[in-house]
Design a protein around this motif. Structure first.
Motif, mmCIF file in Angstrom:
data_model
loop_
_atom_site.group_PDB
_atom_site.id
_atom_site.type_symbol
_atom_site.label_atom_id
_atom_site.label_comp_id
_atom_site.label_asym_id
_atom_site.label_seq_id
_atom_site.Cartn_x
_atom_site.Cartn_y
_atom_site.Cartn_z
ATOM 1 N N ILE A 39 43.353 -56.449 -24.615
ATOM 2 C CA ILE A 39 42.287 -56.118 -23.674
ATOM 3 C C ILE A 39 42.737 -55.859 -22.440
ATOM 4 C CG2 ILE A 39 40.378 -57.524 -22.623
ATOM 5 C CD1 ILE A 39 40.118 -58.768 -25.519
ATOM 6 N N ARG A 40 43.770 -56.432 -21.890
ATOM 7 C CA ARG A 40 44.378 -56.195 -20.400
ATOM 8 C C ARG A 40 44.732 -54.803 -20.300
ATOM 9 N NH1 ARG A 40 48.513 -55.961 -17.477
ATOM 10 N NH2 ARG A 40 49.969 -55.612 -19.196
ATOM 11 N N LEU A 42 43.822 -52.369 -21.878
ATOM 12 C CA LEU A 42 42.259 -51.617 -21.914
ATOM 13 C C LEU A 42 42.013 -51.365 -20.803
ATOM 14 C CD1 LEU A 42 41.124 -52.202 -25.591
ATOM 15 C CD2 LEU A 42 41.913 -50.207 -24.597
ATOM 16 N N ASP A 43 41.615 -52.638 -20.240
ATOM 17 C CA ASP A 43 40.804 -52.734 -18.705
ATOM 18 C C ASP A 43 41.767 -52.014 -17.631
ATOM 19 O OD1 ASP A 43 38.749 -54.132 -19.524
ATOM 20 O OD2 ASP A 43 39.743 -56.235 -19.239
ATOM 21 N N LYS A 44 43.050 -51.843 -17.694
ATOM 22 C CA LYS A 44 44.002 -51.476 -16.799
ATOM 23 C C LYS A 44 43.791 -49.770 -16.825
ATOM 24 C CE LYS A 44 48.170 -51.775 -14.415
ATOM 25 N NZ LYS A 44 49.195 -52.627 -13.995
ATOM 26 N N VAL A 46 41.124 -48.287 -17.958
ATOM 27 C CA VAL A 46 39.676 -47.921 -17.282
ATOM 28 C C VAL A 46 39.870 -47.916 -15.812
ATOM 29 C CG1 VAL A 46 37.454 -48.478 -16.994
ATOM 30 C CG2 VAL A 46 38.464 -48.766 -19.270
ATOM 31 N N SER A 47 40.446 -48.743 -15.344
ATOM 32 C CA SER A 47 40.521 -48.756 -13.735
ATOM 33 C C SER A 47 41.499 -47.497 -13.243
ATOM 34 C CB SER A 47 41.143 -50.138 -13.223
ATOM 35 O OG SER A 47 42.412 -49.993 -13.460
ATOM 36 N N ARG A 53 34.946 -46.363 -19.673
ATOM 37 C CA ARG A 53 34.801 -47.630 -19.942
ATOM 38 C C ARG A 53 34.138 -47.987 -21.308
ATOM 39 N NH1 ARG A 53 29.262 -48.256 -18.100
ATOM 40 N NH2 ARG A 53 28.638 -46.505 -17.094
ATOM 41 N N ASN A 54 33.340 -46.944 -21.753
ATOM 42 C CA ASN A 54 32.459 -47.255 -22.936
ATOM 43 C C ASN A 54 33.636 -47.433 -24.097
ATOM 44 O OD1 ASN A 54 30.066 -47.668 -21.488
ATOM 45 N ND2 ASN A 54 29.473 -45.442 -22.517
ATOM 46 N N ALA A 56 36.750 -48.202 -24.092
ATOM 47 C CA ALA A 56 37.609 -49.299 -23.919
ATOM 48 C C ALA A 56 36.586 -50.628 -24.284
ATOM 49 C CB ALA A 56 37.802 -49.784 -22.432
ATOM 50 N N ALA A 57 35.262 -50.513 -24.055
ATOM 51 C CA ALA A 57 34.375 -51.719 -24.696
ATOM 52 C C ALA A 57 34.210 -51.632 -25.982
ATOM 53 C CB ALA A 57 32.937 -51.288 -23.894
ATOM 54 N N LYS A 60 37.645 -53.047 -27.305
ATOM 55 C CA LYS A 60 37.750 -54.392 -26.990
ATOM 56 C C LYS A 60 36.653 -55.357 -28.062
ATOM 57 C CE LYS A 60 36.868 -54.739 -22.561
ATOM 58 N NZ LYS A 60 36.849 -54.882 -21.224
#
Length: 71
Positions: A39-40, A42-44, A46-47, A53-54, A56-57, A60
């Motif tokens: 998850i970390r 994936l968030d990175k 996206v940033s 972002r969808n 990654a969501a 996750k």
């Protein structure tokens, strides 16, 4: 500039694939930690603008559902 970005994006996508695959295959007590790491990552991504972002969501959410459903 495009080449640098391409290489960075390629490395990040590879890391995403590896961590998500590891999270799906993980078993036992370490499973939650592996999922949190995925998850970390994936968030990175996206940033940094590597994935949407969808996307990654969705990944996750899938990992979280598998984690909860696991015996």
């Amino acid at each position: 500039q495009n080449e640098r970005r391409r290489l960075r994006n390629r490395a990040m996508r590879s890391k995403i694939r590896g961590t998500v695959k590891a999270a799906r295959a993980a078993e036992g007590t370490a499973r939650a930690a592996v999922v949190l790491e995925a998850i970390r990552v994936l968030d990175k991504a996206v940033s940094k603008g590597v994935i949407h972002r969808n996307t990654a969501a969705r990944k996750k959410s899938s990992l979280a559902r598998r984690l909860v459903a696991a015996p």
